[in-house]
Write an enzyme that holds these catalytic residues in place. Structure first.
Site, PDB file in Angstrom:
ATOM      1  N   CYS A 298       0.804  -1.221   0.000  1.00  0.00           N
ATOM      2  CA  CYS A 298       0.000   0.000   0.000  1.00  0.00           C
ATOM      3  C   CYS A 298       0.841   1.276   0.000  1.00  0.00           C
ATOM      4  O   CYS A 298       0.438   2.291  -0.557  1.00  0.00           O
ATOM      5  CB  CYS A 298      -0.946  -0.003   1.192  1.00  0.00           C
ATOM      6  SG  CYS A 298      -0.109  -0.297   2.764  1.00  0.00           S
ATOM      7  N   GLU A 478      -0.772   2.517  13.311  1.00  0.00           N
ATOM      8  CA  GLU A 478      -0.337   1.204  13.761  1.00  0.00           C
ATOM      9  C   GLU A 478       1.142   1.309  14.077  1.00  0.00           C
ATOM     10  O   GLU A 478       1.866   2.127  13.499  1.00  0.00           O
ATOM     11  CB  GLU A 478      -0.595   0.151  12.687  1.00  0.00           C
ATOM     12  CG  GLU A 478      -2.061   0.106  12.286  1.00  0.00           C
ATOM     13  CD  GLU A 478      -2.473  -1.201  11.662  1.00  0.00           C
ATOM     14  OE1 GLU A 478      -2.797  -2.123  12.424  1.00  0.00           O
ATOM     15  OE2 GLU A 478      -2.468  -1.295  10.434  1.00  0.00           O
TER      16      GLU A 478
END
Length: 504
Positions: A298, A478
């Site tokens: 990504c 994250e």
């Protein structure tokens, strides 16, 4: 298990509830699991329905009552043991099986065993890192007038849902579960239906490490299963990694229950290469920014902006090295690019290249389907890594996320121009710059609208660093200490040490 490509078959259930592998209580339609390297169907699983989701939630709620009452140090010891099991492979029967997690990733995902081992290393490092933070979860003491005081408590949320992507199945499961469990939460994890296998292995490792039964459950399924999870009234939070369209739906569904969400979505990230760079490093950085995991990453820097003075030299060297990438059986040690995740995805990537040519881009190398010499691999989902030249900002291949091994090279002249063009995108996940001018490097990354930036490197993922995006690439983080804030909630307690003064 067998270590050879084309030999594995799925035998056990892929749901994990209350400390054991189970078939879903109300399994709906079944999904086939493929081996991308060969195109073989290696098994099937039943998608979990509403009843199975409720059973998983009830199991997680019961475990949460136990786990949330443990001290941070007690939780730390369990997470450290889970990390040790993965690292030392104590859980496996023999030395020959020490690569089992990495091999399962390779068989189910198609990436090279070389990369899969790195993913597993990052996974246990994540558990180890959050084990270190679990004991530090604390609030604040605030002194108030007259001997009164207040304090804050950082408390777990409850039952959290993790919904993972297919490009890093085991690693993403660890990235989500490690901070969630460190904070005292329980988790129900739904892997991508394309890569359902390794999350169940993580569940078994957590059980072996000593978590309460039901603390980490795995449910399998597609969009309908995800919908049941998002809508369940006893789910406290949803963390999703995947595409922007699905992320929007997750957010909409979670909003109905006012559930907090963490979204790590797509990107079309810029990599800006100035003429004063160390060319060797810039070329290596561009390859790392585009071709890891067959380009299915990504945060890849797929828009490679190159200052015009070095455009020809840089492009020639990138093409030469791209043509040397070894494609083939992902379980072989010297393979550096395996198979894409599925036939439909391979066709989608091919469609982008076809459209790029129609819009005027020039294929400088690769882009074609690849058929390895080994006959057992003839139906695998392989393609040659592709470099596109003569690209413009308005081309589809430059604007949209391809999620495959396709690099677009774009020339630029000035720093201001490069930054403006780099930010001209709805995405904002990552960005990078190669230059020897340290002031320029910091100036450019400060101006980039992206959550993760690299200077003179690209696509490194230390677990100590927060990871997440700007704009339509999502929100929340994250990894790093920041993730603890997204898996906990703050309670303020005000303590009166005298008499109550009333206006009534």
């Amino acid at each position: 298990m067998s270590s050879a490509t084309g030999t594995f078959s799925l035998q056990q259930p892929l749901n994990y509830r209350a400390g054991a592998r189970v078939q879903p209580a109300d399994g709906g339609h079944s999904e086939e699991v493929h081996e991308p390297a060969t195109g073989r169907v290696i098994g099937k699983f039943l998608c979990s329905g509403e009843k199975e989701i409720d059973l998983a939630v009830q199991s997680a709620k019961a475990a949460f009552k136990i786990w949330s009452q443990k001290s941070g140090m007690e939780r730390s010891r369990v997470l450290l043991e889970a990390a040790r099991i993965i690292r030392a492979c104590f859980f496996w029967i023999s030395e020959e099986q020490r690569d089992e997690i990495a091999k399962m990733e390779t068989i189910n995902n198609g990436k090279s065993i070389f990369e899969a081992r790195v993913d597993v290393d990052i996974s246990w490092q994540s558990l180890e890192y959050y084990a270190g933070l679990a004991g530090s979860l604390a609030g604040q003491h605030i002194q108030l007038p007259g001997g009164c005081f207040a304090y804050t408590r950082r408390e777990p949320l409850g039952v959290c849902v993790g919904i993972g992507a297919w490009n890093y199945p085991f690693q993403i499961a660890c990235w989500k579960s490690a901070p969630a469990l460190a904070c005292g939460n329980a988790m129900i994890y739904k892997p991508s239906p394309l890569t359902p296998i390794s999350a169940v292995m993580l569940a078994e490792i957590f059980s072996k490490a000593g978590v309460p039964k039901g603390l980490f459950n795995v449910v399998q399924g597609g969009a309908a299963t995800g919908q049941f999870l998002c809508h369940h009234p006893d789910v406290a939070k949803v963390s999703f990694t995947g595409s922007v369209p699905t992320g929007i739906k997750i957010m909409e569904m979670s909003a109905k229950g006012v559930k907090p969400v963490t979204l790590e979505l797509g990107g079309k990230s810029p990599l800006i290469i100035f003429s004063d760079c160390v060319l060797e490093n810039a070329v290596k950085g561009a390859l790392m920014a585009n071709f890891l995991t067959q380009g299915e990453v990504c945060c890849n820097g797929t828009r490679v902006f190159v200052q015009r003075e070095i455009l020809d030299t840089f492009t020639k060297e990138v093409v030469k090295r791209t043509q040397k990438i070894k494609i083939g059986d992902p379980l072989l040690e010297d393979t550096r690019m395996g198979a894409l995740i599925s036939q439909p995805h391979l066709e989608r990537v091919q469609g982008f290249i076809k459209q790029a040519k129609e819009q005027g881009a020039k294929v400088l190398c690769g882009g074609n389907l690849y058929v390895p010499d080994d006959p057992k691999l003839k139906n695998g989902y392989y393609m040659q890594p592709c470099v596109l030249g003569n690209c413009r900002d308005d081309m589809t291949c430059v604007k949209e996320e391809i999620f495959g091994p396709v690099m677009s090279i774009l020339p630029f002249d000035t720093e201001e121009e490069a930054v403006e063009r780099a930010n001209n995108t709805p995405f904002g996940l990552a960005g990078g710059v190669f230059t020897r001018d340290i002031q320029r490097a910091h100036r450019v990354v400060a101006a980039l609208q992206a959550g993760m930036c690299f200077i003179n490197n690209y696509n490194i993922s230390p677990v100590e660093l927060p990871f997440g995006g700007y704009k339509m690439s999502g929100f929340g983080r994250e990894n790093g200490k920041a993730a603890m804030e997204y898996y906990s909630q703050l309670k303020t307690v005000c303590v009166e040490m005298g008499d109550v003064e009333s206006v009534f």
